[in-house]
Write a protein that holds these residues in place. Structure first.
Motif, PDB file in Angstrom:
ATOM      1  N   ASP A 105       0.545  -5.861  12.161  1.00 58.44           N
ATOM      2  CA  ASP A 105       1.649  -6.187  11.248  1.00 58.44           C
ATOM      3  C   ASP A 105       2.052  -7.654  11.362  1.00 58.44           C
ATOM      4  O   ASP A 105       2.268  -8.335  10.358  1.00 58.44           O
ATOM      5  N   GLU A 228      -1.794   8.288  10.488  1.00 60.14           N
ATOM      6  CA  GLU A 228      -1.510   7.070   9.717  1.00 60.14           C
ATOM      7  C   GLU A 228      -1.694   7.411   8.241  1.00 60.14           C
ATOM      8  O   GLU A 228      -2.794   7.742   7.812  1.00 60.14           O
ATOM      9  N   ILE A 229      -0.629   7.342   7.476  1.00 64.61           N
ATOM     10  CA  ILE A 229      -0.588   7.934   6.148  1.00 64.61           C
ATOM     11  C   ILE A 229      -1.617   7.369   5.172  1.00 64.61           C
ATOM     12  O   ILE A 229      -2.342   8.114   4.504  1.00 64.61           O
ATOM     13  N   THR A 230      -1.751   6.051   5.071  1.00 63.57           N
ATOM     14  CA  THR A 230      -2.556   5.483   3.984  1.00 63.57           C
ATOM     15  C   THR A 230      -4.026   5.853   4.099  1.00 63.57           C
ATOM     16  O   THR A 230      -4.628   6.388   3.162  1.00 63.57           O
ATOM     17  N   MET A 278       8.993  10.609  14.070  1.00 66.06           N
ATOM     18  CA  MET A 278       8.761   9.194  13.789  1.00 66.06           C
ATOM     19  C   MET A 278       9.286   8.320  14.925  1.00 66.06           C
ATOM     20  O   MET A 278       8.701   7.282  15.247  1.00 66.06           O
ATOM     21  N   GLU A 285       3.354   2.661  19.684  1.00 66.79           N
ATOM     22  CA  GLU A 285       2.595   1.999  18.625  1.00 66.79           C
ATOM     23  C   GLU A 285       1.347   1.282  19.149  1.00 66.79           C
ATOM     24  O   GLU A 285       0.319   1.280  18.492  1.00 66.79           O
ATOM     25  N   SER A 422       0.564   0.245  -0.093  1.00 66.30           N
ATOM     26  CA  SER A 422       0.386   0.909   1.204  1.00 66.30           C
ATOM     27  C   SER A 422       1.704   0.955   1.972  1.00 66.30           C
ATOM     28  O   SER A 422       2.050   1.978   2.581  1.00 66.30           O
ATOM     29  N   LYS A 423       2.452  -0.133   1.928  1.00 64.39           N
ATOM     30  CA  LYS A 423       3.751  -0.158   2.605  1.00 64.39           C
ATOM     31  C   LYS A 423       4.716   0.837   1.970  1.00 64.39           C
ATOM     32  O   LYS A 423       5.494   1.501   2.660  1.00 64.39           O
ATOM     33  N   GLU A 426       3.902   4.232   3.267  1.00 65.34           N
ATOM     34  CA  GLU A 426       4.414   4.399   4.632  1.00 65.34           C
ATOM     35  C   GLU A 426       5.917   4.703   4.614  1.00 65.34           C
ATOM     36  O   GLU A 426       6.402   5.550   5.378  1.00 65.34           O
ATOM     37  N   GLU A 427       6.627   4.018   3.744  1.00 69.67           N
ATOM     38  CA  GLU A 427       8.084   4.204   3.673  1.00 69.67           C
ATOM     39  C   GLU A 427       8.456   5.591   3.165  1.00 69.67           C
ATOM     40  O   GLU A 427       9.351   6.240   3.713  1.00 69.67           O
ATOM     41  N   HIS A 429       6.619   8.225   3.359  1.00 68.46           N
ATOM     42  CA  HIS A 429       6.210   9.179   4.397  1.00 68.46           C
ATOM     43  C   HIS A 429       7.298   9.296   5.463  1.00 68.46           C
ATOM     44  O   HIS A 429       7.660  10.407   5.889  1.00 68.46           O
ATOM     45  N   GLU A 430       7.844   8.167   5.876  1.00 63.15           N
ATOM     46  CA  GLU A 430       8.926   8.191   6.865  1.00 63.15           C
ATOM     47  C   GLU A 430      10.133   8.950   6.326  1.00 63.15           C
ATOM     48  O   GLU A 430      10.784   9.708   7.057  1.00 63.15           O
TER      49      GLU A 430
END
Length: 459
Positions: A105, A228-230, A278, A285, A422-423, A426-427, A429-430
């Motif tokens: 990141d 990892e979602i994506t 989460m 991480e 992709s971001k 991720e958001e 999904h959270e």
């Protein structure tokens, strides 16, 4: 920067000449400090070498130069790459390489600031898909095709399909550093202790859920690391006959029902306490700190080139399996693990190309890296390394061969805003995992955001 003794003796005599030259050219410098900065003038760029090698000097002589090299990765990658750099410098005493590395990141934040400040490194690690598309659209990467055509970067023994993955906008912007595939890393002993069979080529998502639930019930450990979602959802879409993006890159290639189904599956496992929250995921991480490393989960989903660092951190044998089916061969694909790219404004493009050639073709360098960035792309290096592979790397090489025979072609169409999409995924999904949105609400919200991003990119 190192200087030869002959240059030292001439320094005083040449000082006035250099000073006058700097004044006439604006006095810019290359900005070679390890810490990126947005300050300083852009260096003058000239073309004094081989025809067609792009902007900048394509014909570096043996004068002392400094190259800046930047990558992201684990501590294992940092240590091994620095060893290769030192070896290259010992064989090329006129070259000094300044290294910069960070987390995944942090890397993209740093690179964005460098591009804005005209302070890019000469050689930089690049990722397939959304990030390659993003930086290709910015026109900041060098077309390296002239260097492959004249042999400066020898790709004559490289896998053609993998080489094609480095092409964007008709230009060769990335040289693949290895071949890669998604994998499930598992701790066989943890599974045995819970009375669970190890996964094979034909296991399914139902098998994964049952195994995770059994491990939790019998040991109290998590049944799996978080997904990892994506990347994992892209696989999930492919195995169901859909894609992340449409064929023309102007829309999504899957329906909302499929994404909602996937999100519901992970939420269900979290509610059963087989899947970490989460908060727990964010506490683990770093690759050296994953749950499987600490013996707190038997499964970990990630790229095969990360197995070396993960196994080293765990200090025990881990095994590999494809992602769960059914129809895993439709979902699985071989991917270029990583690329090296060259800045279009590098003052030392040919030297940068020579370093990349060394990285992919030198036997000693590859014996140091031992597939940490993926199985080598050149057949000669793979054959040379085969005899000296340790247990972990032999397993990875065999796994890539197996997936190559049980996979489908990679999807290579990504819209310009794919990294932002992709971001967004991720958001959402959270938000599902924190129960702020239902899976169905999240799928609809994601589509709305993704379509807005794609529309902005098309303007």
């Amino acid at each position: 920067m190192r200087r030869r003794s002959t240059l030292i003796t001439l320094a005083a005599a040449l000082m006035l000449t250099f000073t006058m030259s700097a004044c006439s050219n604006g006095g810019g410098n290359a900005g070679t400090n390890n810490t990126p900065t947005n300050e300083g003038a852009t260096p003058a760029v000239t073309n004094s070498g081989k025809e067609g090698a792009g902007e900048g000097s394509a014909g570096d002589s043996e004068e002392d130069i400094t190259l800046r090299l930047m990558w992201w990765g684990s501590q294992t990658r940092h240590d091994l790459t620095n060893e290769v750099v030192k070896l290259y410098e010992s064989k090329n005493p006129h070259v000094n390489i300044e290294t910069e590395f960070t987390s995944f990141d942090g890397y993209w934040e740093k690179l964005a600031a460098m591009v804005a400040g005209n302070n890019m490194p000469d050689v930089l690690q690049m990722n397939f898909g959304e990030y390659m598309t993003q930086y290709a659209s910015k026109d900041v990467l060098l077309d390296m095709k002239p260097f492959t055509e004249n042999g400066t970067i020898d790709v004559s023994k490289a896998n053609e399909g993998i080489m094609a993955s480095g092409i964007a906008n008709g230009q060769l912007l990335g040289i693949p550093l290895g071949m890669n595939a998604l994998t499930v890393i598992y701790d066989e002993q943890m599974l045995q202790d819970a009375g669970v069979a190890a996964p094979d080529m034909n296991w399914t998502w139902d098998d994964w859920k049952k195994a995770a639930e059994t491990v939790y019930a019998k040991t109290g450990n998590y049944g799996t690391q978080g997904l990892e979602i994506t990347n994992i959802f892209e696989y999930y879409a492919r195995q169901h006959g859909q894609k992340m993006y449409s064929e023309d890159g102007k829309g999504l290639g899957f329906d909302d029902k499929l994404l909602a189904e996937y999100l519901a599956m992970t939420l269900e496992q979290q509610e059963k306490k087989t899947y970490p929250s989460m908060d727990v995921i964010m506490q683990h991480e770093a690759i050296e700190d994953q749950l499987i490393v600490h013996g707190k989960a038997p499964f970990d989903f990630r790229w095969s080139n990360q197995v070396v660092a993960l196994t080293k951190a765990a200090n025990r044998t881990l095994k590999l399996a494809p992602l769960p089916g059914p129809d895993s061969s439709k979902g699985m694909y071989l991917k270029p693990s990583l690329f090296f790219s060259i800045s279009k404004k590098s003052k030392h493009q040919e030297e940068a190309a020579k370093f990349i050639d060394y990285f992919i073709n030198d036997v000693e360098a590859n014996k140091i890296m031992m597939g940490e960035r993926g199985v080598p792309i050149t057949s000669t290096i793979r054959e040379t390394l085969a005899a000296d592979l340790d247990e972990t790397n032999k397993m990875i090489f065999d796994y890539i061969d197996r997936i190559g025979e049980n996979s489908s072609p990679i999807d290579s169409v990504y819209p310009a805003g794919a990294s932002e999409i992709s971001k967004a995924m991720e958001e959402i999904h959270e938000q599902v995992m924190y129960k702020q949105l239902t899976p169905e609400e999240a799928a609809a919200e994601f589509r709305k955001r993704a379509e807005e991003i794609i529309a902005r990119g098309a303007e």
